[in-house]
Scaffold this active site. Structure first.
Site, PDB file in Angstrom:
ATOM      1  N   LYS A 209      11.895   7.104 -19.071  1.00 40.55           N
ATOM      2  CA  LYS A 209      10.776   6.714 -18.096  1.00 40.55           C
ATOM      3  C   LYS A 209       9.963   5.434 -18.975  1.00 40.55           C
ATOM      4  O   LYS A 209       9.833   4.388 -18.353  1.00 40.55           O
ATOM      5  CB  LYS A 209       9.898   7.719 -17.659  1.00 40.55           C
ATOM      6  CG  LYS A 209       8.544   6.921 -16.931  1.00 40.55           C
ATOM      7  CD  LYS A 209       8.858   6.037 -15.559  1.00 40.55           C
ATOM      8  CE  LYS A 209       7.784   5.797 -14.986  1.00 40.55           C
ATOM      9  NZ  LYS A 209       8.154   4.754 -13.779  1.00 40.55           N
ATOM     10  N   ARG A 216      11.900  -3.693 -18.749  1.00 35.51           N
ATOM     11  CA  ARG A 216      11.626  -4.723 -17.870  1.00 35.51           C
ATOM     12  C   ARG A 216      10.376  -5.758 -18.410  1.00 35.51           C
ATOM     13  O   ARG A 216      10.665  -6.910 -18.145  1.00 35.51           O
ATOM     14  CB  ARG A 216      10.831  -4.213 -16.608  1.00 35.51           C
ATOM     15  CG  ARG A 216      10.340  -4.912 -15.530  1.00 35.51           C
ATOM     16  CD  ARG A 216      11.763  -5.731 -14.832  1.00 35.51           C
ATOM     17  NE  ARG A 216      11.172  -6.466 -13.684  1.00 35.51           N
ATOM     18  CZ  ARG A 216      11.783  -7.761 -13.034  1.00 35.51           C
ATOM     19  NH1 ARG A 216      12.806  -8.149 -13.708  1.00 35.51           N
ATOM     20  NH2 ARG A 216      11.123  -8.184 -12.088  1.00 35.51           N
ATOM     21  N   CYS A 263       1.812   0.322 -14.028  1.00 36.56           N
ATOM     22  CA  CYS A 263       2.868   1.014 -14.971  1.00 36.56           C
ATOM     23  C   CYS A 263       3.058  -0.040 -16.254  1.00 36.56           C
ATOM     24  O   CYS A 263       2.930   0.522 -17.397  1.00 36.56           O
ATOM     25  CB  CYS A 263       4.157   1.398 -14.326  1.00 36.56           C
ATOM     26  SG  CYS A 263       4.046   2.686 -13.007  1.00 36.56           S
TER      27      CYS A 263
END
Length: 338
Positions: A209, A216, A263
């Protein structure tokens, strides 16, 4: 089956909706009383356009499939607890803020029944399940992990504007303490998604995760850093990008004013914290710093443009088109535009 979802926000509410649609009764635990009141009146408490969720939540509440409460004791009969609370990161002190997670674990452990499954969906530093979650639950409950309760980590994979779609279709990583934990998690998550369920260890799920968002972040940082380079040597980034991307396996992203949302800005730090005192992922940290530098860089370009056109920056009106961190989204959390 009764399932308790702790933290009724961007992640918790859609999880509750998807599960309640498939059969189990859901109770959402939330410390915000106003949010609890809205949910119990069938009102989605978060601003922004989120397809289908308002209608589904209203219907499920009316049919008594979902209810919300501020009291953990109201969910003492829960067969499974799914934790969806925030885990911010204090970059200045290089430390995750796990107070919400710890608080929820301690509260759950006081009321959970023997045989229950506890799943953490919150994004956490690698090692947290073994170093924080498991010992907190065992010491506070007096129950034995693996014998009297079960434990897993299934990190969320959702994006504002696509919450229910992502939940219903994405593959999920099920990090389990043991085979029984995997078995119980599979029973839960097969109800949520049609995607593939991959059974792994607790720490592997944590690393997957945190790195998928870090990856990214690094992709975006390459575009941002290269855009600065093109500015410095006087070539058109967009023309270069188009020509670079004709080569197979090249996918140079678009540059921008930085990276926002809940995030990505913190997950590189969570990942790095997981290997503290052992290894420092310098390239990944540098990528994060590059993206953090972009609002300042864009501001400097604006001032350059004002000077070029003889605009006085202390006496002018500025129009900003788009404030959210993501296109086609109402979400302004950590928006670099701000």
């Amino acid at each position: 089956m009764l399932v308790a979802v702790v933290g009724m926000g961007y992640v918790g509410i859609p999880v509750a909706v998807r599960l309640a649609e498939s059969g189990p009764n859901l109770i959402g635990i939330e410390i915000n009383r106003d949010k609890v009141s809205k949910i119990n009146n069938g009102i989605y408490p978060i601003e922004g356009d989120e397809p289908e969720i308002r209608e589904k939540l209203s219907e499920l509440v009316a049919n008594k499939k979902i209810q919300a409460s501020t009291e953990y004791s109201d969910a003492s009969d829960a067969d499974a607890w799914i934790i969806c609370v925030q885990t911010p990161f204090d970059v200045q002190n290089f430390r995750p803020n796990l107070s919400a997670l710890r608080g929820s674990l301690e509260s759950i452990s006081k009321v959970m029944k023997e045989g229950a499954l506890v799943v953490v969906e919150s994004t956490i530093p690698p090692g947290t399940m073994e170093e924080v979650v498991a010992p907190t639950l065992e010491s506070s409950s007096g129950l034995s992990l693996g014998n009297q309760f079960h434990l897993g980590h299934c990190p969320e994979r959702v994006m504002p504007g696509k919450l229910l779609h992502n939940l219903s279709t994405y593959d999920r990583v099920l990090g389990g303490f043991d085979a029984k934990s995997h078995e119980l998690m599979t029973q839960i998550y097969r109800r949520i998604t049609s995607g593939k369920l991959s059974l792994v260890g607790l720490k592997t799920a944590e690393v997957v995760k945190t790195f998928e968002n870090t990856y990214r972040d690094a992709e975006i940082a390459i575009a941002n850093d290269f855009a600065k380079y093109c500015d410095s040597v006087g070539v058109d980034f967009y023309q270069v990008r188009e020509l670079v991307n004709v080569v197979e396996s090249r996918n140079l992203h678009l540059p921008g004013g930085g990276v926002g949302g809940h995030c990505i800005p913190k997950d590189t730090w969570l990942l790095a914290y997981g290997s503290r005192n052992r290894y420092s992922p310098e390239f990944l940290i540098k990528a994060r710093e590059i993206n953090d530098s972009m609002p300042s860089y864009i501001s400097s370009k604006i001032f350059e443009g004002m000077k070029k056109f003889e605009i006085n920056p202390t006496n002018c009106k500025v129009s900003i088109l788009g404030l959210s961190y993501l296109e086609e989204s109402d979400d302004v959390r950590n928006s670099p535009t701000v």
